[in-house]
Design a protein around this motif. Structure first.
Motif, PDB file in Angstrom:
ATOM      1  N   ILE A  63     -40.478 -23.137 -49.584  1.00 52.19           N
ATOM      2  CA  ILE A  63     -40.646 -22.511 -48.272  1.00 52.19           C
ATOM      3  C   ILE A  63     -39.265 -22.568 -47.642  1.00 52.19           C
ATOM      4  O   ILE A  63     -38.820 -23.616 -47.167  1.00 52.19           O
ATOM      5  CB  ILE A  63     -41.681 -23.259 -47.409  1.00 52.19           C
ATOM      6  N   ALA A  64     -38.563 -21.445 -47.695  1.00 56.15           N
ATOM      7  CA  ALA A  64     -37.186 -21.404 -47.213  1.00 56.15           C
ATOM      8  C   ALA A  64     -37.111 -21.252 -45.700  1.00 56.15           C
ATOM      9  O   ALA A  64     -36.205 -21.792 -45.063  1.00 56.15           O
ATOM     10  CB  ALA A  64     -36.434 -20.260 -47.895  1.00 56.15           C
ATOM     11  N   GLN A  65     -38.044 -20.502 -45.140  1.00 53.91           N
ATOM     12  CA  GLN A  65     -38.113 -20.314 -43.687  1.00 53.91           C
ATOM     13  C   GLN A  65     -39.570 -20.156 -43.298  1.00 53.91           C
ATOM     14  O   GLN A  65     -40.367 -19.568 -44.045  1.00 53.91           O
ATOM     15  CB  GLN A  65     -37.346 -19.057 -43.251  1.00 53.91           C
ATOM     16  N   VAL A  87     -39.785 -27.958 -49.277  1.00 55.03           N
ATOM     17  CA  VAL A  87     -39.359 -27.517 -47.956  1.00 55.03           C
ATOM     18  C   VAL A  87     -38.278 -28.486 -47.485  1.00 55.03           C
ATOM     19  O   VAL A  87     -38.309 -29.674 -47.820  1.00 55.03           O
ATOM     20  CB  VAL A  87     -40.543 -27.469 -46.952  1.00 55.03           C
ATOM     21  N   ASP A  88     -37.312 -27.968 -46.759  1.00 56.50           N
ATOM     22  CA  ASP A  88     -36.331 -28.802 -46.066  1.00 56.50           C
ATOM     23  C   ASP A  88     -36.758 -28.817 -44.603  1.00 56.50           C
ATOM     24  O   ASP A  88     -36.482 -27.880 -43.849  1.00 56.50           O
ATOM     25  CB  ASP A  88     -34.914 -28.237 -46.217  1.00 56.50           C
ATOM     26  N   ARG A  94     -41.813 -32.345 -50.684  1.00 58.08           N
ATOM     27  CA  ARG A  94     -42.489 -31.595 -51.738  1.00 58.08           C
ATOM     28  C   ARG A  94     -44.002 -31.746 -51.631  1.00 58.08           C
ATOM     29  O   ARG A  94     -44.496 -32.758 -51.112  1.00 58.08           O
ATOM     30  CB  ARG A  94     -42.025 -32.038 -53.118  1.00 58.08           C
ATOM     31  N   PHE A  95     -44.693 -30.749 -52.150  1.00 57.08           N
ATOM     32  CA  PHE A  95     -46.142 -30.756 -52.288  1.00 57.08           C
ATOM     33  C   PHE A  95     -46.427 -30.554 -53.757  1.00 57.08           C
ATOM     34  O   PHE A  95     -45.960 -29.585 -54.352  1.00 57.08           O
ATOM     35  CB  PHE A  95     -46.759 -29.621 -51.461  1.00 57.08           C
ATOM     36  N   ASP A  96     -47.205 -31.452 -54.366  1.00 57.46           N
ATOM     37  CA  ASP A  96     -47.546 -31.357 -55.784  1.00 57.46           C
ATOM     38  C   ASP A  96     -48.724 -30.398 -55.936  1.00 57.46           C
ATOM     39  O   ASP A  96     -49.824 -30.652 -55.433  1.00 57.46           O
ATOM     40  CB  ASP A  96     -47.901 -32.740 -56.320  1.00 57.46           C
ATOM     41  N   LEU A  97     -48.493 -29.284 -56.627  1.00 52.09           N
ATOM     42  CA  LEU A  97     -49.550 -28.281 -56.795  1.00 52.09           C
ATOM     43  C   LEU A  97     -50.736 -28.787 -57.605  1.00 52.09           C
ATOM     44  O   LEU A  97     -51.832 -28.224 -57.508  1.00 52.09           O
ATOM     45  CB  LEU A  97     -48.970 -27.012 -57.427  1.00 52.09           C
ATOM     46  N   LEU A  98     -50.556 -29.874 -58.346  1.00 52.65           N
ATOM     47  CA  LEU A  98     -51.695 -30.450 -59.066  1.00 52.65           C
ATOM     48  C   LEU A  98     -52.727 -31.038 -58.099  1.00 52.65           C
ATOM     49  O   LEU A  98     -53.882 -31.234 -58.468  1.00 52.65           O
ATOM     50  CB  LEU A  98     -51.243 -31.508 -60.064  1.00 52.65           C
ATOM     51  N   GLN A  99     -52.327 -31.294 -56.860  1.00 53.18           N
ATOM     52  CA  GLN A  99     -53.272 -31.775 -55.842  1.00 53.18           C
ATOM     53  C   GLN A  99     -54.356 -30.745 -55.544  1.00 53.18           C
ATOM     54  O   GLN A  99     -55.411 -31.081 -55.041  1.00 53.18           O
ATOM     55  CB  GLN A  99     -52.544 -32.070 -54.517  1.00 53.18           C
TER      56      GLN A  99
END
Length: 183
Positions: free
Chosen positions: A96-98, A136-137, A176-181
């Motif tokens: 998610i850059a922006q 995301v930053d 970060r968000f782990d997509l395996l969640q």
């Protein structure tokens, strides 16, 4: 798209139209953060044309209420942050850059809906391109907000950033968000 909107806001998920950016965005958007406003109006279309990122506009009842820009990313994780047996130093991600929500829609849950959209998009695309995380930053004042969406700090990246900047208070937080969640 999973929606977190506030029913008192006067709109619902069915009132949201998501449109890929296909030219200069319409005027009038103001999220209250100069960096995100400037990105939308000065760089989003140019970056899209150069295939550096993709921006989607979110309209609520015809009003530009928010936008989301994604790009490809790699995230470096420490040994304890990775699943056992993963030997790669960096792992693929969608970033998610922006993300911006117009002030008129602040506090209605639209930002959470944009993040949910990004996670759903990433989950669908990861099967085709191979991505494990959404990154995301986060601005320091938004770290808790992203944490409530399920994001965690990238310890290796964040430590490096903080060591490079003596006053780490304004340094974006690598998360970060782990997509395996989502399985």
């Amino acid at each position: 798209m999973h929606s977190f909107y506030d029913p008192a806001a006067g709109w619902s998920e069915g009132d949201i139209d998501v449109v890929p950016l296909d030219g200069e965005p319409p005027g009038g958007f103001d999220c209250g953060r100069a960096e995100q406003n400037e990105y939308l109006y000065e760089r989003a279309w140019r970056d899209h044309c150069r295939r550096l990122s993709a921006t989607r506009l979110f309209f609520v009842k015809g009003i530009l209420a928010g936008y989301l820009t994604t790009t490809a990313d790699l995230v470096e994780l420490g040994t304890r942050e990775k699943d056992p047996g993963i030997r790669y130093r960096s792992l693929p991600a969608i970033k998610i850059a922006q993300l911006g929500v117009d002030r008129r829609f602040a506090g209605c849950g639209l930002g959470q809906s944009l993040v949910a959209y990004a996670l759903t998009f990433a989950r669908r695309e990861c099967a085709r391109i191979g991505a494990r995380y959404v990154t995301v930053d986060a601005k320091p004042d938004l770290e808790g907000w992203y944490a409530r969406q399920g994001f965690v700090r990238n310890r290796v990246v964040q430590k490096r950033r903080e060591e490079a900047h003596p006053d780490a208070s304004g340094v974006p937080i690598s998360m970060r968000f782990d997509l395996l969640q989502m399985e």
